[in-house]
Design a protein around this motif. Sequence first.
Motif, PDB file in Angstrom:
ATOM      1  N   MET A   1       0.837  -1.188   0.000  1.00 36.45           N
ATOM      2  CA  MET A   1       0.000   0.000   0.000  1.00 36.45           C
ATOM      3  C   MET A   1       0.880   1.249   0.000  1.00 36.45           C
ATOM      4  SD  MET A   1      -2.494   1.483   3.025  1.00 36.45           S
ATOM      5  CE  MET A   1      -3.462  -0.023   3.152  1.00 36.45           C
ATOM      6  N   LYS A   2       0.622   2.152  -0.895  1.00 36.15           N
ATOM      7  CA  LYS A   2       1.282   3.440  -0.894  1.00 36.15           C
ATOM      8  C   LYS A   2       0.218   4.500  -0.724  1.00 36.15           C
ATOM      9  CE  LYS A   2       5.283   1.591  -1.530  1.00 36.15           C
ATOM     10  NZ  LYS A   2       6.244   1.536  -0.420  1.00 36.15           N
ATOM     11  N   HIS A   3       0.608   5.627  -0.162  1.00 35.63           N
ATOM     12  CA  HIS A   3      -0.356   6.696   0.068  1.00 35.63           C
ATOM     13  C   HIS A   3       0.279   8.005  -0.355  1.00 35.63           C
ATOM     14  CE1 HIS A   3      -3.192   9.391   2.053  1.00 35.63           C
ATOM     15  NE2 HIS A   3      -4.024   8.370   2.065  1.00 35.63           N
ATOM     16  N   PRO A   4      -0.504   8.899  -0.987  1.00 35.69           N
ATOM     17  CA  PRO A   4       0.083  10.118  -1.547  1.00 35.69           C
ATOM     18  C   PRO A   4       0.572  11.130  -0.523  1.00 35.69           C
ATOM     19  CG  PRO A   4      -2.323  10.118  -1.799  1.00 35.69           C
ATOM     20  CD  PRO A   4      -1.926   8.744  -1.341  1.00 35.69           C
ATOM     21  N   ASP A   5       0.139  11.046   0.722  1.00 35.66           N
ATOM     22  CA  ASP A   5       0.565  12.038   1.703  1.00 35.66           C
ATOM     23  C   ASP A   5       2.046  11.838   2.024  1.00 35.66           C
ATOM     24  OD1 ASP A   5       1.053  13.664   3.944  1.00 35.66           O
ATOM     25  OD2 ASP A   5      -1.023  13.477   4.629  1.00 35.66           O
ATOM     26  N   PRO A   6       2.923  12.782   1.618  1.00 34.47           N
ATOM     27  CA  PRO A   6       4.368  12.592   1.836  1.00 34.47           C
ATOM     28  C   PRO A   6       4.756  12.578   3.302  1.00 34.47           C
ATOM     29  CG  PRO A   6       3.893  14.841   1.088  1.00 34.47           C
ATOM     30  CD  PRO A   6       2.614  14.067   0.958  1.00 34.47           C
ATOM     31  N   ARG A   7       3.874  13.044   4.171  1.00 29.35           N
ATOM     32  CA  ARG A   7       4.200  13.045   5.600  1.00 29.35           C
ATOM     33  C   ARG A   7       4.286  11.627   6.160  1.00 29.35           C
ATOM     34  NH1 ARG A   7      -0.255  16.963   7.996  1.00 29.35           N
ATOM     35  NH2 ARG A   7      -1.488  15.637   6.616  1.00 29.35           N
ATOM     36  N   LEU A   8       3.616  10.680   5.508  1.00 26.39           N
ATOM     37  CA  LEU A   8       3.723   9.287   5.960  1.00 26.39           C
ATOM     38  C   LEU A   8       5.139   8.765   5.753  1.00 26.39           C
ATOM     39  CD1 LEU A   8       0.340   7.844   4.635  1.00 26.39           C
ATOM     40  CD2 LEU A   8       0.931   8.382   7.015  1.00 26.39           C
ATOM     41  N   ARG A   9       5.727   9.079   4.616  1.00 23.01           N
ATOM     42  CA  ARG A   9       7.111   8.675   4.371  1.00 23.01           C
ATOM     43  C   ARG A   9       8.057   9.411   5.313  1.00 23.01           C
ATOM     44  NH1 ARG A   9       8.744   4.148   2.869  1.00 23.01           N
ATOM     45  NH2 ARG A   9       7.230   4.150   1.173  1.00 23.01           N
ATOM     46  N   ALA A  10       7.763  10.683   5.575  1.00 21.37           N
ATOM     47  CA  ALA A  10       8.588  11.444   6.513  1.00 21.37           C
ATOM     48  C   ALA A  10       8.498  10.843   7.918  1.00 21.37           C
ATOM     49  CB  ALA A  10       8.150  12.905   6.532  1.00 21.37           C
ATOM     50  N   TYR A  11       7.315  10.380   8.282  1.00 22.10           N
ATOM     51  CA  TYR A  11       7.140   9.724   9.574  1.00 22.10           C
ATOM     52  C   TYR A  11       7.985   8.451   9.647  1.00 22.10           C
ATOM     53  CZ  TYR A  11       4.670   6.971  13.187  1.00 22.10           C
ATOM     54  OH  TYR A  11       4.355   6.181  14.264  1.00 22.10           O
ATOM     55  N   CYS A  12       8.017   7.678   8.578  1.00 26.60           N
ATOM     56  CA  CYS A  12       8.880   6.492   8.531  1.00 26.60           C
ATOM     57  C   CYS A  12      10.338   6.871   8.754  1.00 26.60           C
ATOM     58  CB  CYS A  12       8.734   5.784   7.187  1.00 26.60           C
ATOM     59  SG  CYS A  12       7.234   4.826   6.992  1.00 26.60           S
ATOM     60  N   ARG A  26      13.762  -1.540  12.122  1.00 29.72           N
ATOM     61  CA  ARG A  26      14.766  -0.524  11.825  1.00 29.72           C
ATOM     62  C   ARG A  26      14.891  -0.174  10.353  1.00 29.72           C
ATOM     63  NH1 ARG A  26      14.684   2.138  15.736  1.00 29.72           N
ATOM     64  NH2 ARG A  26      16.595   3.184  15.077  1.00 29.72           N
ATOM     65  N   ASP A  27      14.229  -0.899   9.445  1.00 31.09           N
ATOM     66  CA  ASP A  27      14.370  -0.610   8.017  1.00 31.09           C
ATOM     67  C   ASP A  27      13.093   0.026   7.480  1.00 31.09           C
ATOM     68  OD1 ASP A  27      12.786  -2.994   6.309  1.00 31.09           O
ATOM     69  OD2 ASP A  27      13.405  -3.541   8.345  1.00 31.09           O
ATOM     70  N   HIS A  28      13.212   0.811   6.411  1.00 32.42           N
ATOM     71  CA  HIS A  28      12.084   1.561   5.872  1.00 32.42           C
ATOM     72  C   HIS A  28      10.927   0.651   5.456  1.00 32.42           C
ATOM     73  CE1 HIS A  28      14.920   4.966   5.611  1.00 32.42           C
ATOM     74  NE2 HIS A  28      13.844   5.720   5.596  1.00 32.42           N
ATOM     75  N   ASP A  29      11.229  -0.430   4.736  1.00 33.11           N
ATOM     76  CA  ASP A  29      10.157  -1.304   4.266  1.00 33.11           C
ATOM     77  C   ASP A  29       9.425  -1.947   5.437  1.00 33.11           C
ATOM     78  OD1 ASP A  29      10.715  -0.704   1.640  1.00 33.11           O
ATOM     79  OD2 ASP A  29      11.864  -2.538   1.263  1.00 33.11           O
ATOM     80  N   GLY A  30      10.173  -2.384   6.437  1.00 32.05           N
ATOM     81  CA  GLY A  30       9.547  -2.990   7.599  1.00 32.05           C
ATOM     82  C   GLY A  30       8.698  -2.002   8.369  1.00 32.05           C
ATOM     83  N   ILE A  31       9.198  -0.786   8.541  1.00 31.62           N
ATOM     84  CA  ILE A  31       8.440   0.243   9.242  1.00 31.62           C
ATOM     85  C   ILE A  31       7.181   0.601   8.465  1.00 31.62           C
ATOM     86  CG2 ILE A  31       8.489   2.721   9.763  1.00 31.62           C
ATOM     87  CD1 ILE A  31      11.266   2.275  10.954  1.00 31.62           C
ATOM     88  N   TRP A  32       7.290   0.692   7.149  1.00 32.92           N
ATOM     89  CA  TRP A  32       6.104   1.009   6.346  1.00 32.92           C
ATOM     90  C   TRP A  32       5.034  -0.064   6.528  1.00 32.92           C
ATOM     91  CZ3 TRP A  32       4.728   5.343   3.804  1.00 32.92           C
ATOM     92  CH2 TRP A  32       3.568   5.266   3.002  1.00 32.92           C
ATOM     93  N   SER A  33       5.461  -1.327   6.513  1.00 29.07           N
ATOM     94  CA  SER A  33       4.512  -2.424   6.653  1.00 29.07           C
ATOM     95  C   SER A  33       3.890  -2.457   8.041  1.00 29.07           C
ATOM     96  CB  SER A  33       5.220  -3.751   6.365  1.00 29.07           C
ATOM     97  OG  SER A  33       4.366  -4.847   6.603  1.00 29.07           O
ATOM     98  N   ASP A  38      -0.344  -1.394   8.397  1.00 34.38           N
ATOM     99  CA  ASP A  38      -1.209  -2.032   9.387  1.00 34.38           C
ATOM    100  C   ASP A  38      -2.148  -1.006  10.024  1.00 34.38           C
ATOM    101  OD1 ASP A  38      -2.095  -4.341  10.758  1.00 34.38           O
ATOM    102  OD2 ASP A  38      -0.930  -3.779  12.512  1.00 34.38           O
ATOM    103  N   ALA A  39      -1.640   0.185  10.273  1.00 34.92           N
ATOM    104  CA  ALA A  39      -2.495   1.247  10.833  1.00 34.92           C
ATOM    105  C   ALA A  39      -3.618   1.607   9.875  1.00 34.92           C
ATOM    106  CB  ALA A  39      -1.655   2.474  11.162  1.00 34.92           C
ATOM    107  N   LEU A  40      -3.284   1.740   8.604  1.00 34.88           N
ATOM    108  CA  LEU A  40      -4.265   2.228   7.627  1.00 34.88           C
ATOM    109  C   LEU A  40      -5.269   1.164   7.192  1.00 34.88           C
ATOM    110  CD1 LEU A  40      -2.156   4.638   5.387  1.00 34.88           C
ATOM    111  CD2 LEU A  40      -3.505   5.140   7.440  1.00 34.88           C
ATOM    112  N   THR A  41      -5.083  -0.089   7.638  1.00 34.74           N
ATOM    113  CA  THR A  41      -6.145  -1.069   7.386  1.00 34.74           C
ATOM    114  C   THR A  41      -7.451  -0.620   8.050  1.00 34.74           C
ATOM    115  OG1 THR A  41      -5.496  -2.393   9.325  1.00 34.74           O
ATOM    116  CG2 THR A  41      -4.583  -3.046   7.182  1.00 34.74           C
ATOM    117  N   PRO A  64      -1.203   3.276  15.801  1.00 30.22           N
ATOM    118  CA  PRO A  64      -1.837   3.736  14.557  1.00 30.22           C
ATOM    119  C   PRO A  64      -2.317   5.185  14.561  1.00 30.22           C
ATOM    120  CG  PRO A  64      -3.464   2.607  15.869  1.00 30.22           C
ATOM    121  CD  PRO A  64      -2.173   2.515  16.648  1.00 30.22           C
ATOM    122  N   GLY A  65      -2.268   5.860  15.728  1.00 29.51           N
ATOM    123  CA  GLY A  65      -2.915   7.158  15.818  1.00 29.51           C
ATOM    124  C   GLY A  65      -2.358   8.217  14.894  1.00 29.51           C
ATOM    125  N   LEU A  66      -1.025   8.303  14.806  1.00 22.20           N
ATOM    126  CA  LEU A  66      -0.424   9.373  14.023  1.00 22.20           C
ATOM    127  C   LEU A  66      -0.677   9.204  12.519  1.00 22.20           C
ATOM    128  CD1 LEU A  66       2.964  10.963  15.010  1.00 22.20           C
ATOM    129  CD2 LEU A  66       2.072  11.087  12.703  1.00 22.20           C
TER     130      LEU A  66
END
Length: 214
Positions: A1-12, A26-33, A38-41, A64-66
Amino acid sequence: MKHPDPRLRAYCDLLVDAPVSVTSVRDHDGIWSVHIEDALTALPVVQRLAPASVVDVGSGGGSPGLPLALVTGIATTLLEATESKCVFLRSAVSRLGAPCAVVCDRSELYARGDGRDAFDLALARALAAPVVAAELCLPLVRMGGHALLWTADIDLEPVSAAAAAVGGELAESVVAGPNRRLLVLAKTAPTPERFPRRPGMASKRPLIRVPSGA
């Protein structure tokens, strides 16, 4: 899942650079997943419930709050008891411009004060077993509000019984992925004054005993 809000990537990025105590991933892909996908489900459920105020109980590193606050714009309180994590959360909220406030407190104590019956929706993703999370979350929710719990595929009867003890009912179970469910608890009656019990008791002596492996 990708989302257009760039702040999500910045949060990662903030999570990757954060102290190890904030997240074990500790890795970007793992943190995104783990922390974004999982939060955005829960996004469809949150949008359908349309809360005006949300509390993320045991927020930890903010998920998941942020992520949900960034995507929905809903005012969200990140409730976390560990001071070092609260320091990270305050910095992340400021840097991301998230519509969030950080409260550094135990949920049991917050629900005895300003947090009691204060929110339309409580979130709990990695807080505790569902029967425990029900006791910790529903006292924070006003009548007609909801608690939303992330769980595995579990026996729902104990959760239903625990929710009933603190003024709620199991309203819905949503399949969100392999071995992943979202449980919606509705606040249907006032939480009895004796709940939540003092800090640590909900985990030490759960309202409903669940057999090991169930």
